[in-house]
Design a protein around this motif. Structure first.
Motif, mmCIF file in Angstrom:
data_model
loop_
_atom_site.group_PDB
_atom_site.id
_atom_site.type_symbol
_atom_site.label_atom_id
_atom_site.label_comp_id
_atom_site.label_asym_id
_atom_site.label_seq_id
_atom_site.Cartn_x
_atom_site.Cartn_y
_atom_site.Cartn_z
ATOM 1 N N GLU A 115 8.827 18.291 74.803
ATOM 2 C CA GLU A 115 9.654 16.785 75.462
ATOM 3 C C GLU A 115 9.130 16.723 73.656
ATOM 4 O OE1 GLU A 115 7.283 14.825 77.495
ATOM 5 O OE2 GLU A 115 8.696 15.577 79.303
ATOM 6 N N ALA A 116 8.982 16.123 72.831
ATOM 7 C CA ALA A 116 9.091 16.135 71.461
ATOM 8 C C ALA A 116 10.412 16.950 70.698
ATOM 9 C CB ALA A 116 7.801 16.005 70.753
ATOM 10 N N LEU A 117 10.193 18.309 70.935
ATOM 11 C CA LEU A 117 11.443 18.707 70.087
ATOM 12 C C LEU A 117 12.198 18.923 70.928
ATOM 13 C CD1 LEU A 117 9.411 22.227 70.092
ATOM 14 C CD2 LEU A 117 10.055 20.711 68.616
ATOM 15 N N TRP A 118 13.035 18.423 72.207
ATOM 16 C CA TRP A 118 14.000 18.352 72.418
ATOM 17 C C TRP A 118 14.623 16.518 71.550
ATOM 18 C CZ3 TRP A 118 16.060 13.464 74.863
ATOM 19 C CH2 TRP A 118 16.704 13.781 75.283
ATOM 20 N N GLN A 119 13.947 15.733 72.055
ATOM 21 C CA GLN A 119 14.192 15.190 71.205
ATOM 22 C C GLN A 119 14.682 14.543 69.316
ATOM 23 O OE1 GLN A 119 15.604 11.706 72.330
ATOM 24 N NE2 GLN A 119 15.917 10.838 69.483
ATOM 25 N N GLU A 120 13.391 16.275 69.052
ATOM 26 C CA GLU A 120 14.069 16.095 67.181
ATOM 27 C C GLU A 120 15.364 17.134 67.119
ATOM 28 O OE1 GLU A 120 10.094 17.721 65.203
ATOM 29 O OE2 GLU A 120 9.746 16.786 65.443
ATOM 30 N N ALA B 296 19.031 23.821 84.993
ATOM 31 C CA ALA B 296 18.597 22.146 84.288
ATOM 32 C C ALA B 296 19.633 23.041 82.505
ATOM 33 C CB ALA B 296 17.556 22.176 84.152
ATOM 34 N N LEU B 297 19.491 24.094 82.398
ATOM 35 C CA LEU B 297 19.798 25.066 81.206
ATOM 36 C C LEU B 297 21.327 24.441 81.333
ATOM 37 C CD1 LEU B 297 17.589 27.332 80.749
ATOM 38 C CD2 LEU B 297 17.154 25.687 78.909
ATOM 39 N N ASP B 298 21.773 24.298 82.765
ATOM 40 C CA ASP B 298 23.372 24.775 82.605
ATOM 41 C C ASP B 298 23.958 23.487 82.548
ATOM 42 O OD1 ASP B 298 23.305 27.627 82.356
ATOM 43 O OD2 ASP B 298 23.635 27.412 84.405
ATOM 44 N N ARG B 299 22.808 22.316 82.632
ATOM 45 C CA ARG B 299 23.573 21.011 83.252
ATOM 46 C C ARG B 299 24.468 20.545 81.200
ATOM 47 N NH1 ARG B 299 19.197 17.269 85.278
ATOM 48 N NH2 ARG B 299 20.718 15.142 84.050
ATOM 49 N N ARG B 300 25.254 19.676 81.503
ATOM 50 C CA ARG B 300 25.809 19.130 79.961
ATOM 51 C C ARG B 300 25.004 18.104 78.965
ATOM 52 N NH1 ARG B 300 30.335 18.124 78.460
ATOM 53 N NH2 ARG B 300 31.901 18.500 80.901
ATOM 54 N N ASN B 301 23.973 17.851 80.020
ATOM 55 C CA ASN B 301 22.322 16.830 78.648
ATOM 56 C C ASN B 301 22.026 17.390 79.865
ATOM 57 O OD1 ASN B 301 24.247 14.839 77.016
ATOM 58 N ND2 ASN B 301 25.069 14.625 79.505
ATOM 59 N N PRO C 65 17.657 17.805 80.635
ATOM 60 C CA PRO C 65 16.687 16.992 80.328
ATOM 61 C C PRO C 65 15.472 17.982 79.924
ATOM 62 C CG PRO C 65 16.414 18.037 82.711
ATOM 63 C CD PRO C 65 17.707 18.695 82.002
ATOM 64 N N PRO C 66 14.695 16.416 79.069
ATOM 65 C CA PRO C 66 14.227 17.201 78.298
ATOM 66 C C PRO C 66 12.753 18.087 79.190
ATOM 67 C CG PRO C 66 13.231 14.974 78.531
ATOM 68 C CD PRO C 66 14.647 15.090 79.034
ATOM 69 N N SER C 67 12.589 17.690 80.623
ATOM 70 C CA SER C 67 11.748 18.638 81.364
ATOM 71 C C SER C 67 12.159 18.355 83.051
ATOM 72 C CB SER C 67 9.832 17.966 80.599
ATOM 73 O OG SER C 67 9.947 16.656 81.721
ATOM 74 N N VAL C 68 11.601 19.536 83.587
ATOM 75 C CA VAL C 68 12.038 19.158 84.974
ATOM 76 C C VAL C 68 11.528 19.637 85.855
ATOM 77 C CG1 VAL C 68 12.867 21.966 84.793
ATOM 78 C CG2 VAL C 68 13.947 19.889 86.383
ATOM 79 N N VAL C 69 10.486 20.102 87.042
ATOM 80 C CA VAL C 69 9.299 20.145 87.826
ATOM 81 C C VAL C 69 10.395 20.428 89.216
ATOM 82 C CG1 VAL C 69 7.548 19.223 89.292
ATOM 83 C CG2 VAL C 69 8.259 17.996 87.444
ATOM 84 N N LEU D 119 20.977 23.049 70.372
ATOM 85 C CA LEU D 119 20.242 23.783 70.393
ATOM 86 C C LEU D 119 19.430 23.405 71.968
ATOM 87 C CD1 LEU D 119 17.692 25.651 70.356
ATOM 88 C CD2 LEU D 119 16.050 23.817 69.308
ATOM 89 N N THR D 120 19.480 24.351 73.047
ATOM 90 C CA THR D 120 19.007 23.567 74.091
ATOM 91 C C THR D 120 17.547 23.584 74.271
ATOM 92 O OG1 THR D 120 21.025 24.082 75.283
ATOM 93 C CG2 THR D 120 19.578 23.558 76.358
ATOM 94 N N VAL D 121 16.840 22.496 74.815
ATOM 95 C CA VAL D 121 15.039 22.514 74.808
ATOM 96 C C VAL D 121 14.737 22.031 76.009
ATOM 97 C CG1 VAL D 121 13.328 21.706 73.447
ATOM 98 C CG2 VAL D 121 14.545 22.304 72.006
ATOM 99 N N LEU D 122 13.455 22.702 76.911
ATOM 100 C CA LEU D 122 13.534 22.460 78.202
ATOM 101 C C LEU D 122 11.762 22.659 78.387
ATOM 102 C CD1 LEU D 122 14.383 21.292 80.979
ATOM 103 C CD2 LEU D 122 14.923 23.916 81.678
ATOM 104 N N ALA D 123 11.361 22.075 79.175
ATOM 105 C CA ALA D 123 9.682 22.588 79.688
ATOM 106 C C ALA D 123 9.929 22.270 81.080
ATOM 107 C CB ALA D 123 9.147 21.121 79.405
ATOM 108 N N LEU D 124 9.501 23.611 81.727
ATOM 109 C CA LEU D 124 9.748 23.631 82.968
ATOM 110 C C LEU D 124 8.320 23.401 83.350
ATOM 111 C CD1 LEU D 124 10.989 25.440 85.410
ATOM 112 C CD2 LEU D 124 10.234 27.258 84.484
ATOM 113 N N ALA D 125 8.109 22.207 84.733
ATOM 114 C CA ALA D 125 6.917 22.879 85.777
ATOM 115 C C ALA D 125 6.850 22.896 86.737
ATOM 116 C CB ALA D 125 7.093 20.857 85.143
ATOM 117 N N PRO D 126 6.397 24.527 86.641
ATOM 118 C CA PRO D 126 6.609 24.794 88.143
ATOM 119 C C PRO D 126 4.788 24.634 88.772
ATOM 120 C CG PRO D 126 6.037 27.033 86.437
ATOM 121 C CD PRO D 126 6.075 25.450 85.537
#
Length: 270
Positions: free
Chosen positions: A177-182, A229-234, A236-240, A188-195
């Motif tokens: 999430e910090a890298l998403w903001q930076e 999530a990756l295909d969204r225009r915006n 999110p930093p993470s998704v559950v 660049l698209t950054v995502l934390a996936l939480a299964p």
């Protein structure tokens, strides 16, 4: 309109490539299939060569891409640097990195094997951190790069009897999430996936079914969540993954800490 993460094809550049760790089973295999379907060459990274060889053959036949197999133990101190060197040697245009490799341990912390704990931290934390750092400049330079770090629903609350695993996944979520903001505004698209709990080899490796807390989803459905999530225009930093898991994650952040710990302890206690 959602933006597609189909790679930008440039005849003057090599075919885009995706590096996927933990690619011998579970989420890693499914991520490799999805990226190959989108026209990426893939770099499959894990300790076991045989299942990756079989996957490489499948992907090349089905999608006409090139699959590179890199047997590597990511708990080795120089593993991240060696992987980057191998990718550079192959001359690949890496535009996606999926840090999926990881494992968990179950049991009372006071009785845990210190060597196993060290391996768990090395794979779940150190490898993810160093691979993200080493590949990030190239992903940024690509202009349409993707970084996915696989966390867990365990990242949203402490896990009694899963203490190290939950802590490492909280780290992965926080780092990502910090890298998403930076990197906002860089392309660049950054995502934390939480299964949540998923039918993979994870539970066998952990030596316990106590990790099966939350909504169970098949592997393809979890990876569907990531790509939506990756295909969204915006993005999110993470998704559950999983509606009930999302509700639980939100609740864990709202309830008093003592209550959250008490509930978690009853669910995962021996």
């Amino acid at each position: 309109m959602p933006r597609s993460q189909e790679p930008t094809i440039d005849a003057t550049r090599p075919r885009p490539a995706a590096v996927i760790t933990g690619a011998s089973a579970g989420f890693g295999v499914e991520f490799a299939r999805r990226f190959a379907d989108r026209g990426y060459d893939v770099v499959l990274v894990a300790r076991r060569r045989a299942p990756m060889d079989a996957l490489a053959t499948e992907l090349e036949a089905a999608h006409g891409i090139t699959a590179h197999v890199v047997p590597l133990d990511l708990t080795d101190a120089d593993a991240a640097a060696r992987l980057l060197a191998r990718v550079d040697e192959l001359g690949l245009d890496v535009r996606a990195l999926v840090n999926n490799a990881g494992f968990g341990t179950y049991g009372a912390f006071a009785e845990a094997d210190p060597a196993r704990i060290a391996q768990e931290i090395s794979l779940n934390v150190t490898a993810v951190t160093l691979l993200s750092r080493l590949f990030l400049p190239g992903l940024l330079a690509a202009g349409d790069g993707i970084l996915v770090n696989v966390a867990s629903t365990a990242a949203y609350q402490p896990g009694p009897y899963l203490a190290v695993y939950a802590a490492t996944k909280a780290y992965v979520r926080s780092l990502t999430e910090a890298l998403w903001q930076e990197t906002r505004g860089t392309g660049l698209t950054v995502l934390a996936l939480a299964p949540g709990p998923t039918q993979t080899e994870f539970f066998e490796a952990a030596g316990s079914e106590k990790f099966k807390v939350g909504q169970m989803l098949p592997v393809p459905e979890v990876v569907d969540v990531a790509f939506r999530a990756l295909d969204r225009r915006n993005t999110p930093p993470s998704v559950v993954a999983g509606y009930r898991n999302r509700v639980t994650a939100v609740a864990a952040g709202l309830l008093p800490r003592r209550l959250t710990l008490a509930v978690a302890g009853r669910l995962t206690g021996e």
